[in-house]
Motif scaffolding. Structure first.
Motif, PDB file in Angstrom:
ATOM      1  N   VAL A  30     -15.642  -3.072   1.447  1.00  0.00           N
ATOM      2  CA  VAL A  30     -14.678  -3.643   0.500  1.00  0.00           C
ATOM      3  C   VAL A  30     -13.263  -3.295   0.929  1.00  0.00           C
ATOM      4  O   VAL A  30     -12.364  -4.155   0.973  1.00  0.00           O
ATOM      5  N   PHE A  31     -13.034  -2.035   1.250  1.00  0.00           N
ATOM      6  CA  PHE A  31     -11.699  -1.614   1.672  1.00  0.00           C
ATOM      7  C   PHE A  31     -11.296  -2.288   2.985  1.00  0.00           C
ATOM      8  O   PHE A  31     -10.137  -2.697   3.150  1.00  0.00           O
ATOM      9  N   PHE A  32     -12.236  -2.417   3.912  1.00  0.00           N
ATOM     10  CA  PHE A  32     -11.935  -3.040   5.199  1.00  0.00           C
ATOM     11  C   PHE A  32     -11.576  -4.519   5.025  1.00  0.00           C
ATOM     12  O   PHE A  32     -10.598  -5.008   5.603  1.00  0.00           O
ATOM     13  N   LEU A  33     -12.347  -5.248   4.219  1.00  0.00           N
ATOM     14  CA  LEU A  33     -12.095  -6.676   4.032  1.00  0.00           C
ATOM     15  C   LEU A  33     -10.785  -6.926   3.282  1.00  0.00           C
ATOM     16  O   LEU A  33     -10.041  -7.850   3.611  1.00  0.00           O
ATOM     17  N   ASN A  59      -4.169  -6.818   1.373  1.00  0.00           N
ATOM     18  CA  ASN A  59      -4.064  -6.085   0.105  1.00  0.00           C
ATOM     19  C   ASN A  59      -5.232  -5.103   0.001  1.00  0.00           C
ATOM     20  O   ASN A  59      -6.246  -5.387  -0.645  1.00  0.00           O
ATOM     21  N   ALA A  60      -5.112  -3.968   0.660  1.00  0.00           N
ATOM     22  CA  ALA A  60      -6.180  -2.976   0.632  1.00  0.00           C
ATOM     23  C   ALA A  60      -6.393  -2.461  -0.786  1.00  0.00           C
ATOM     24  O   ALA A  60      -5.455  -2.003  -1.448  1.00  0.00           O
ATOM     25  N   SER A  61      -7.625  -2.522  -1.271  1.00  0.00           N
ATOM     26  CA  SER A  61      -7.891  -2.109  -2.643  1.00  0.00           C
ATOM     27  C   SER A  61      -9.385  -1.898  -2.842  1.00  0.00           C
ATOM     28  O   SER A  61     -10.208  -2.555  -2.206  1.00  0.00           O
ATOM     29  N   ILE A  62      -9.709  -0.961  -3.717  1.00  0.00           N
ATOM     30  CA  ILE A  62     -11.079  -0.790  -4.197  1.00  0.00           C
ATOM     31  C   ILE A  62     -11.092  -0.811  -5.727  1.00  0.00           C
ATOM     32  O   ILE A  62     -12.055  -0.375  -6.354  1.00  0.00           O
ATOM     33  N   SER A  63     -10.012  -1.306  -6.317  1.00  0.00           N
ATOM     34  CA  SER A  63      -9.884  -1.348  -7.774  1.00  0.00           C
ATOM     35  C   SER A  63     -10.535  -2.606  -8.326  1.00  0.00           C
ATOM     36  O   SER A  63     -10.561  -3.653  -7.673  1.00  0.00           O
ATOM     37  N   PHE A  64     -11.047  -2.505  -9.539  1.00  0.00           N
ATOM     38  CA  PHE A  64     -11.616  -3.668 -10.213  1.00  0.00           C
ATOM     39  C   PHE A  64     -10.535  -4.543 -10.844  1.00  0.00           C
ATOM     40  O   PHE A  64     -10.759  -5.725 -11.075  1.00  0.00           O
ATOM     41  N   GLY A 108       2.080  -1.957 -12.302  1.00  0.00           N
ATOM     42  CA  GLY A 108       3.014  -0.851 -12.219  1.00  0.00           C
ATOM     43  C   GLY A 108       2.890  -0.044 -10.944  1.00  0.00           C
ATOM     44  O   GLY A 108       3.860   0.564 -10.485  1.00  0.00           O
ATOM     45  N   THR A 109       1.717  -0.026 -10.357  1.00  0.00           N
ATOM     46  CA  THR A 109       1.495   0.730  -9.127  1.00  0.00           C
ATOM     47  C   THR A 109       1.288  -0.181  -7.920  1.00  0.00           C
ATOM     48  O   THR A 109       0.932   0.295  -6.844  1.00  0.00           O
ATOM     49  N   HIS A 110       1.467  -1.479  -8.111  1.00  0.00           N
ATOM     50  CA  HIS A 110       1.328  -2.462  -7.036  1.00  0.00           C
ATOM     51  C   HIS A 110      -0.086  -2.454  -6.437  1.00  0.00           C
ATOM     52  O   HIS A 110      -0.264  -2.642  -5.243  1.00  0.00           O
ATOM     53  N   VAL A 111      -1.072  -2.217  -7.283  1.00  0.00           N
ATOM     54  CA  VAL A 111      -2.469  -2.251  -6.857  1.00  0.00           C
ATOM     55  C   VAL A 111      -3.069  -3.592  -7.275  1.00  0.00           C
ATOM     56  O   VAL A 111      -2.981  -3.985  -8.441  1.00  0.00           O
ATOM     57  N   THR A 112      -3.672  -4.268  -6.328  1.00  0.00           N
ATOM     58  CA  THR A 112      -4.279  -5.575  -6.581  1.00  0.00           C
ATOM     59  C   THR A 112      -5.792  -5.414  -6.732  1.00  0.00           C
ATOM     60  O   THR A 112      -6.408  -4.605  -6.043  1.00  0.00           O
ATOM     61  N   SER A 113      -6.368  -6.183  -7.618  1.00  0.00           N
ATOM     62  CA  SER A 113      -7.814  -6.142  -7.801  1.00  0.00           C
ATOM     63  C   SER A 113      -8.528  -6.594  -6.535  1.00  0.00           C
ATOM     64  O   SER A 113      -8.175  -7.605  -5.925  1.00  0.00           O
TER      65      SER A 113
END
Length: 336
Positions: A209-212, A218-223, A228-233
């Motif tokens: 998931v992180f690699f793809l 947009n590296a992310s493992i969040s759902f 606010g933290t610039h994290v993309t699902s």
């Protein structure tokens, strides 16, 4: 023992016998926090929710922040204020911030887990009352519930994996609860090793998931998105990719099909699907409440929940959906 003192309306008077009356009204009676009279322990932690809820239900009162009024060496007296709105607001603050679609799914599973586990805890109080390891059993049981709720309410793959591993550890401890029985120890080791095979697939799936998502920019493992933290699902990133073609070579291509297969390996281990079902029959060596909690109600549904949480990824991998259907049908027909 816990005594509840409730304010009697707006007059400010407190009924001195209110706590004992509540204790007599509750099915457990004024005693019985532990397995023996006058003792307390993990049984208190396991039963306090049911006892206080029953008392508050009779009075239509909900504790918000209990303030001690009088305290002695063995008795604490608490005020309980009738403020259901504040209580609900407090509960709402404790809930994770979930997206609307995931909120219903996570909440329904969390309610199922807590409801079933409450019944099993109440049953275990009597079933294990004469067991010398009563305290150890309830410590394992409550740790299992903590891990299961962590798994369900996690908002990213890493935190879900923490709960995932915690559930596996607690299943090992509970299945091997009877330390003097060799068959219990062997069953616990079989369950632990088999689930580690499934967890190997889950870990590789998280890495993929992180690699793809990294390859997509947009590296992310969040759902979920966290502006606010610039994290993309991760689901938004992977969901924007095209649906992969139906072909068995896609399993080893390192794309969404490979990702879904790896996640399904983890689910197969936890939910005892072919070929990782061999640990489940021997796991009955643990106490009966363990069989009800782990093998019938909560742990074996963790794999189903994980697949449901990642349904978007499976929709983009048609080969994996065929594999899931075939293995699930084969398990239902032959593994039983």
């Amino acid at each position: 023992r816990v005594v509840l003192v409730v304010k009697a309306g707006s007059s400010g008077r407190e009924g001195p016998d209110c706590g004992s009356e509540l204790a007599r009204m509750h099915p457990f009676g004024p005693r019985g926090w532990g397995p023996h009279d006058g003792e307390s322990g993990p049984g208190l932690l396991s039963q306090v929710n049911g006892r206080v809820a029953g008392a508050c239900g009779c009075l239509r009162a909900h504790p918000v922040w209990p303030s001690p009024v009088v305290a002695s060496s063995c008795v604490r007296i608490w005020k309980v204020r009738a403020s259901s709105r504040r209580a609900m607001a407090t509960v709402a603050m404790l809930l994770p911030r979930l997206a609307p679609g995931q909120r219903v799914r996570a909440a329904s599973v969390a309610l199922t887990v807590t409801f079933v586990s409450t019944l099993i805890h109440l049953y275990s109080v009597g079933y294990m009352s004469h067991d010398p390891g009563y305290w150890r059993f309830f410590a394992y049981l409550n740790l299992f519930m903590f891990s299961m709720l962590t798994l369900v309410l996690a908002d990213n793959f890493l935190l879900m994996f923490v709960g995932w591993e915690g559930v596996g550890l607690c299943s090992y401890l509970l299945i091997g609860y009877y330390l003097d029985r060799k068959e219990a120890g062997d069953a616990a080791k079989k369950a632990f090793i088999t689930n580690r095979v499934g967890d190997w697939g889950f870990v590789l799936g998280i890495m993929l998931v992180f690699f793809l998502t990294s390859a997509a920019g947009n590296a992310s493992i969040s759902f979920f998105d966290h502006p606010g933290t610039h994290v993309t699902s991760a689901f938004n990133v992977l969901g924007s990719m095209p649906v992969e073609a139906f072909g068995w070579k896609t399993i080893f291509a390192g794309g969404l099909t490979s990702l879904a297969v790896l996640l399904f390996i983890g689910a197969a281990g936890k939910s005892a699907q072919i070929p990782l079902y061999v640990w489940l029959p021997d796991a009955m060596a643990g106490p009966t409440p363990v069989s009800a909690l782990i093998h019938a109600a909560t742990m074996v549904t963790a794999g189903v929940y994980m697949i449901g949480r990642n349904a978007l990824l499976f929709e983009h991998a048609p080969v994996t959906m065929v594999i899931v259907a075939v293995i699930g049908a084969a398990t239902a027909l032959f593994a039983g």
